[in-house]
Design an enzyme around this catalytic site. Sequence first.
Site, PDB file in Angstrom:
ATOM      1  N   LYS A 112       0.808  -1.221   0.000  1.00  0.00           N
ATOM      2  CA  LYS A 112       0.000   0.000   0.000  1.00  0.00           C
ATOM      3  C   LYS A 112       0.839   1.268   0.000  1.00  0.00           C
ATOM      4  CE  LYS A 112      -4.501  -1.338   1.503  1.00  0.00           C
ATOM      5  NZ  LYS A 112      -5.656  -1.085   2.318  1.00  0.00           N
ATOM      6  N   LYS A 193      -4.616  -9.108  -6.209  1.00  0.00           N
ATOM      7  CA  LYS A 193      -5.933  -9.447  -5.665  1.00  0.00           C
ATOM      8  C   LYS A 193      -6.956  -8.372  -6.055  1.00  0.00           C
ATOM      9  CE  LYS A 193      -6.268  -7.180  -1.276  1.00  0.00           C
ATOM     10  NZ  LYS A 193      -7.214  -7.005  -0.230  1.00  0.00           N
ATOM     11  N   LYS A 196     -11.032  -3.110  -3.463  1.00  0.00           N
ATOM     12  CA  LYS A 196     -11.983  -2.009  -3.645  1.00  0.00           C
ATOM     13  C   LYS A 196     -11.301  -0.676  -3.879  1.00  0.00           C
ATOM     14  CE  LYS A 196     -13.442  -2.652   0.995  1.00  0.00           C
ATOM     15  NZ  LYS A 196     -12.267  -2.623   1.881  1.00  0.00           N
TER      16      LYS A 196
HETATM   17  N1  AQP Z   1      -9.674 -10.252  -3.466  1.00  0.00           N
HETATM   18  C1  AQP Z   1     -10.131 -10.788  -2.340  1.00  0.00           C
HETATM   19  N2  AQP Z   1     -10.461 -12.094  -2.286  1.00  0.00           N
HETATM   20  C2  AQP Z   1     -10.938 -12.643  -1.137  1.00  0.00           C
HETATM   21  N3  AQP Z   1     -11.104 -11.934   0.011  1.00  0.00           N
HETATM   22  C3  AQP Z   1     -10.790 -10.627  -0.002  1.00  0.00           C
HETATM   23  N4  AQP Z   1     -10.824  -9.654   0.933  1.00  0.00           N
HETATM   24  C4  AQP Z   1     -10.392  -8.499   0.410  1.00  0.00           C
HETATM   25  N5  AQP Z   1     -10.058  -8.667  -0.876  1.00  0.00           N
HETATM   26  C5  AQP Z   1     -10.283  -9.987  -1.163  1.00  0.00           C
HETATM   27  C6  AQP Z   1     -11.306  -9.858   2.293  1.00  0.00           C
HETATM   28  O1  AQP Z   1     -12.342  -8.900   2.521  1.00  0.00           O
HETATM   29  C7  AQP Z   1     -12.302  -8.511   3.883  1.00  0.00           C
HETATM   30  C8  AQP Z   1     -12.336  -7.011   3.971  1.00  0.00           C
HETATM   31  O2  AQP Z   1     -11.105  -6.465   3.864  1.00  0.00           O
HETATM   32  P1  AQP Z   1     -10.783  -4.965   4.278  1.00  0.00           P
HETATM   33  O3  AQP Z   1     -11.856  -4.059   3.847  1.00  0.00           O
HETATM   34  O4  AQP Z   1     -10.458  -4.907   5.715  1.00  0.00           O
HETATM   35  O5  AQP Z   1      -9.477  -4.654   3.504  1.00  0.00           O
HETATM   36  P2  AQP Z   1      -8.654  -5.411   2.456  1.00  0.00           P
HETATM   37  O6  AQP Z   1      -8.367  -6.817   2.847  1.00  0.00           O
HETATM   38  O7  AQP Z   1      -7.456  -4.558   2.192  1.00  0.00           O
HETATM   39  O8  AQP Z   1      -9.664  -5.401   1.230  1.00  0.00           O
HETATM   40  P3  AQP Z   1      -9.620  -4.492  -0.055  1.00  0.00           P
HETATM   41  O9  AQP Z   1     -10.881  -4.731  -0.821  1.00  0.00           O
HETATM   42  O10 AQP Z   1      -8.356  -4.700  -0.787  1.00  0.00           O
HETATM   43  O11 AQP Z   1      -9.696  -3.055   0.579  1.00  0.00           O
HETATM   44  P4  AQP Z   1      -8.741  -1.803   0.387  1.00  0.00           P
HETATM   45  O12 AQP Z   1      -8.624  -1.645  -1.087  1.00  0.00           O
HETATM   46  O13 AQP Z   1      -9.442  -0.674   1.049  1.00  0.00           O
HETATM   47  O14 AQP Z   1      -7.446  -2.156   1.051  1.00  0.00           O
HETATM   48  C9  AQP Z   1     -11.062  -9.160   4.511  1.00  0.00           C
HETATM   49  O15 AQP Z   1     -11.460 -10.318   5.205  1.00  0.00           O
HETATM   50  C10 AQP Z   1     -10.240  -9.523   3.316  1.00  0.00           C
HETATM   51  O16 AQP Z   1      -9.398 -10.627   3.559  1.00  0.00           O
END
Ligand code: AQP
Length: 330
Positions: A112, A193, A196
């Site tokens: 990040k 991966k 969002k």
């Molecule tokens: N690509 C993915 N496949 C499976 N699980 C996923 N998770 C995130 N991306 C995938 C799971 O969703 C939950 C929420 O995660 P978060 O909002 O705490 O942050 P993150 O893991 O960093 O998810 P994002 O979508 O990538 O958010 P941003 O972009 O804001 O950092 C977690 O259980 C995660 O494992």
Amino acid sequence: MQPVVFSGIQPSGQITLGNYLGALKQFVSVQGDATGYYCVVDMHAITVAQEPKQLRERIFDLASLYLAVGLDPNQSTLFVQSDVKEHAELGWIMQCVAYMGELSRMTQFKEKTEGKDGVSAGLFTYPALMAADILLYQTNLVPVGDDQRQHLELTRDLALRFNTRFGETFTVPEVLLMKEGARIMSLDDPMKKMSKSNPNPASRIEMLDTPDEIRKKISRAVTDSGREVRYDPEQKAAVANLLVIYSAVSGQTIEEVIKQYEGRGYGDFKKGLAEAVVSHLEPIQQRFHEIRSSGHVIDVLHDGATRAREAAQKTIDKVKRNVGLGANRA
Ligand code: AQP
């Protein structure tokens, strides 16, 4: 006694199919057999810049989605992290238990911050706050996607370190991973991966995308130069990812999907996948819009925060007593 389950999602963008298949779907599947705490982790979201009005809307969107996918507020506690101040309080204490070296090894922090200026200190200490979120509820199981596994391991290390130093205080949690869907990859790059906050919206399917947006994104998803629908994560990572999504939303096994598209090429496969995603998401979207416009979610979150606070206060009192903090008599 039922196991305690805790998990959270950041309101840092529109929730993706990856968040749903890796996390949200699991929340619902364990609901009947667990005491569940499901949190909108807004304090985590502000580790990167957020526009205040948009953040507030996304908090309600995410909470409404929790309800729309099937979380029942009579069975699970749904709340917003910043409404329960014990998260910040224990977050600070866990920062004092975590080492700089172990926080520096977190791959999510490296990913990040790569090439970025103005990285917040909060983004660095994020895993200590995440540990606090989980440990506050004496959690046994944490349903998360595979990307959060390293943070979970750190949470366990911090809980064990704390218990050794200050006496038995925290339950040491276990990670609960989906067999399939634990890591959904981007539509434009199967090595990354689905996320969002990826600047390219075509890289992800959002839970609230319209049917046409979903069809368009899937038709443009990268595949490879072949035409055979086959599950080979090494050689055909993009197609393998689409197969995982197809199987998860249709309820068919990957083998059944492959059989269905034998000799038919990627065009037909993508059309079928788009329809499977659209029909899986349609009822969720319908419920989401009803819930979001009813205003009911505010009551759910207020009630959830009251219940969460009760549990969190018990842990924080014990933590402060064991650490020797405050002016209260032991
Ligand atoms: N690509 C993915 N496949 C499976 N699980 C996923 N998770 C995130 N991306 C995938 C799971 O969703 C939950 C929420 O995660 P978060 O909002 O705490 O942050 P993150 O893991 O960093 O998810 P994002 O979508 O990538 O958010 P941003 O972009 O804001 O950092 C977690 O259980 C995660 O494992």
